[in-house]
Motif scaffolding. Structure first.
Motif, mmCIF file in Angstrom:
data_model
loop_
_atom_site.group_PDB
_atom_site.id
_atom_site.type_symbol
_atom_site.label_atom_id
_atom_site.label_comp_id
_atom_site.label_asym_id
_atom_site.label_seq_id
_atom_site.Cartn_x
_atom_site.Cartn_y
_atom_site.Cartn_z
ATOM 1 N N THR A 219 -5.004 2.687 3.918
ATOM 2 C CA THR A 219 -5.113 1.449 4.462
ATOM 3 C C THR A 219 -5.759 0.411 3.366
ATOM 4 N N ILE A 220 -5.729 -0.686 3.804
ATOM 5 C CA ILE A 220 -6.443 -1.683 2.713
ATOM 6 C C ILE A 220 -8.020 -1.298 2.581
ATOM 7 N N GLN A 221 -8.622 -0.978 3.617
ATOM 8 C CA GLN A 221 -9.830 -0.698 3.628
ATOM 9 C C GLN A 221 -10.176 0.698 2.695
ATOM 10 N N THR A 222 -9.303 1.743 2.939
ATOM 11 C CA THR A 222 -9.520 3.003 2.231
ATOM 12 C C THR A 222 -9.184 2.748 0.630
ATOM 13 N N PHE A 223 -8.211 1.899 0.363
ATOM 14 C CA PHE A 223 -7.756 1.418 -0.981
ATOM 15 C C PHE A 223 -9.173 0.692 -1.402
ATOM 16 N N THR A 224 -9.692 -0.251 -0.858
ATOM 17 C CA THR A 224 -10.922 -0.870 -1.246
ATOM 18 C C THR A 224 -12.016 -0.064 -1.586
ATOM 19 N N ASP A 225 -12.304 0.968 -0.866
ATOM 20 C CA ASP A 225 -13.429 1.733 -0.944
ATOM 21 C C ASP A 225 -13.198 2.717 -2.168
ATOM 22 N N LYS A 226 -11.793 3.124 -2.390
ATOM 23 C CA LYS A 226 -11.682 3.951 -3.451
ATOM 24 C C LYS A 226 -11.713 3.338 -4.876
ATOM 25 N N LEU A 227 -11.196 1.956 -4.857
ATOM 26 C CA LEU A 227 -11.174 1.229 -6.201
ATOM 27 C C LEU A 227 -12.744 0.766 -6.244
ATOM 28 N N PHE A 228 -13.779 0.608 -5.319
ATOM 29 C CA PHE A 228 -15.205 0.166 -5.580
ATOM 30 C C PHE A 228 -15.722 1.329 -6.223
ATOM 31 N N LYS A 229 -15.432 2.568 -5.708
ATOM 32 C CA LYS A 229 -16.342 3.764 -6.308
ATOM 33 C C LYS A 229 -15.720 3.959 -7.665
ATOM 34 N N LEU B 85 0.823 -0.971 0.048
ATOM 35 C CA LEU B 85 0.047 -0.001 0.113
ATOM 36 C C LEU B 85 1.120 1.355 0.165
ATOM 37 N N ASP B 86 0.349 2.357 -0.697
ATOM 38 C CA ASP B 86 0.920 3.574 -0.538
ATOM 39 C C ASP B 86 0.832 4.289 0.705
ATOM 40 N N TYR B 87 1.931 5.259 1.124
ATOM 41 C CA TYR B 87 1.650 5.717 2.592
ATOM 42 C C TYR B 87 0.197 6.601 2.449
ATOM 43 N N GLY B 88 -0.303 6.502 3.439
ATOM 44 C CA GLY B 88 -1.664 7.163 3.632
ATOM 45 C C GLY B 88 -2.839 6.366 3.291
#
Length: 235
Positions: free
Chosen positions: A91-101, A86-89
Motif C-alpha cells: 500500500t502507499i503507507q507500507t511503501f512509505t514506511d519501508k523507504l523511511f526506514k 505500487l507493486d502487489y502486496g
C-alpha cells in the motif's frame, strides 16, 4: 480420424495461452520498488524525487527553496517522492514506511524527518514522521495534510503541482511553529455523471475478462477431447 497426438498438442497450446494471458493481465507493469528510489540520508539536500514525472521544474524549484529554508531554520527536513504504480502486496503507507526506514535507519536519523510519497496511478498518499516532528506535526494534522490539503487539487483534476505546493506550505507553517492554516474549504458543486471508471471498476472488468478468456479456452479444450473420445467409442 484425428489422432490423440493432435488433441494433446491442442491441449498444451490452450494451456500455454491461458498461462500467457493470466501473466499479461496480472503483471503490475512499471511497478516501483523501494530499491529503485535514490538513497537519501539525513542532512542531504534532496527534497523532491519525482519518479512519476508529474511535477514541473518550477514546482521542484519551489520545493527545493522552501524546504531547504525550513531545514536551515528549524532542523526539520521534509521530503516529497512520487512513484508510478505500487507493486502487489504494497500500500502507499507500507511503501512509505519501508523507504523511511531505509533512508533513516536509526531513531536519531528519523527524529526530525518527514516523508510524503504519492502514487500517481491511485493518487494515494502516505506520510511518515520522526519523533521530534510529532511535537508540532501531530498525527491528526499529518493525516489531514495528505487526505485533505493535498487531495483537494487531485480530486479537482489531478493538479499535482498545486497539491505538492499546498502540502508544502501547510507543512512549513506547522513545522515553523505557526498556527495550522488547516485544510482548504471545499465548496460543494452539483454532482455530474462520471465519464471514467474507478480503480475498483477497472479491476473488476479485468477480472471478468480473464474469467471469460479462461472459460472459452477451457471449452475449446474440452469439446475436442470429448469429440475424440466419442470417435473412439464409435470405432
Amino acid at each position: 480420424m484425428p489422432s490423440i497426438r493432435s488433441y494433446l498438442n491442442r491441449l498444451l497450446l490452450s494451456l500455454a495461452i491461458v498461462t500467457i494471458s493470466i501473466g499479461i493481465f496480472a503483471l503490475p507493469v512499471g511497478a516501483t520498488a523501494v530499491y529503485e528510489i535514490p538513497v537519501v540520508s539525513a542532512g542531504v539536500p534532496t527534497w523532491a524525487i519525482d519518479k512519476a514525472d508529474v511535477l514541473s521544474l518550477a514546482t521542484k524549484g519551489t520545493l527545493r527553496t522552501t524546504l531547504a529554508q525550513l531545514a536551515k531554520q528549524t532542523n526539520k527536513e521534509v521530503r516529497f517522492v512520487t512513484i508510478h504504480r505500487l507493486d502487489y502486496g504494497d500500500t502507499i503507507q507500507t511503501f512509505t514506511d519501508k523507504l523511511f526506514k531505509k533512508w533513516f535507519a536509526t531513531d536519531a536519523e528519523q527524529a526530525n524527518q518527514t516523508l510524503i510519497i504519492l502514487d500517481n496511478v491511485t493518487n494515494t498518499i502516505g506520510i511518515q514522521t520522526g519523533t521530534e516532528v510529532k511535537s508540532t506535526l501531530t498525527d491528526a494534522i499529518a493525516t489531514s495534510i495528505i487526505t485533505e490539503t493535498m487531495q483537494a487539487p487531485l480530486r479537482s483534476g489531478n493538479k499535482y503541482n498545486q497539491a505538492f505546493i499546498d502540502g508544502a506550505d501547510r507543512l512549513v507553517a506547522v513545522l515553523s511553529g505557526k498556527a495550522d492554516p488547516g485544510p482548504p474549504v471545499i465548496v460543494s458543486t452539483p454532482e455530474v455523471g462520471r465519464t471514467y471508471l474507478k480503480a475498483e471498476e477497472t479491476e473488476a472488468n479485468r477480472t471478468n475478462f480473464l474469467v471469460v478468456v479462461i472459460g472459452l479456452l477451457i471449452i475449446a479444450t474440452v469439446i475436442p477431447m470429448a469429440t475424440w473420445w466419442w470417435y473412439q467409442n464409435q470405432s
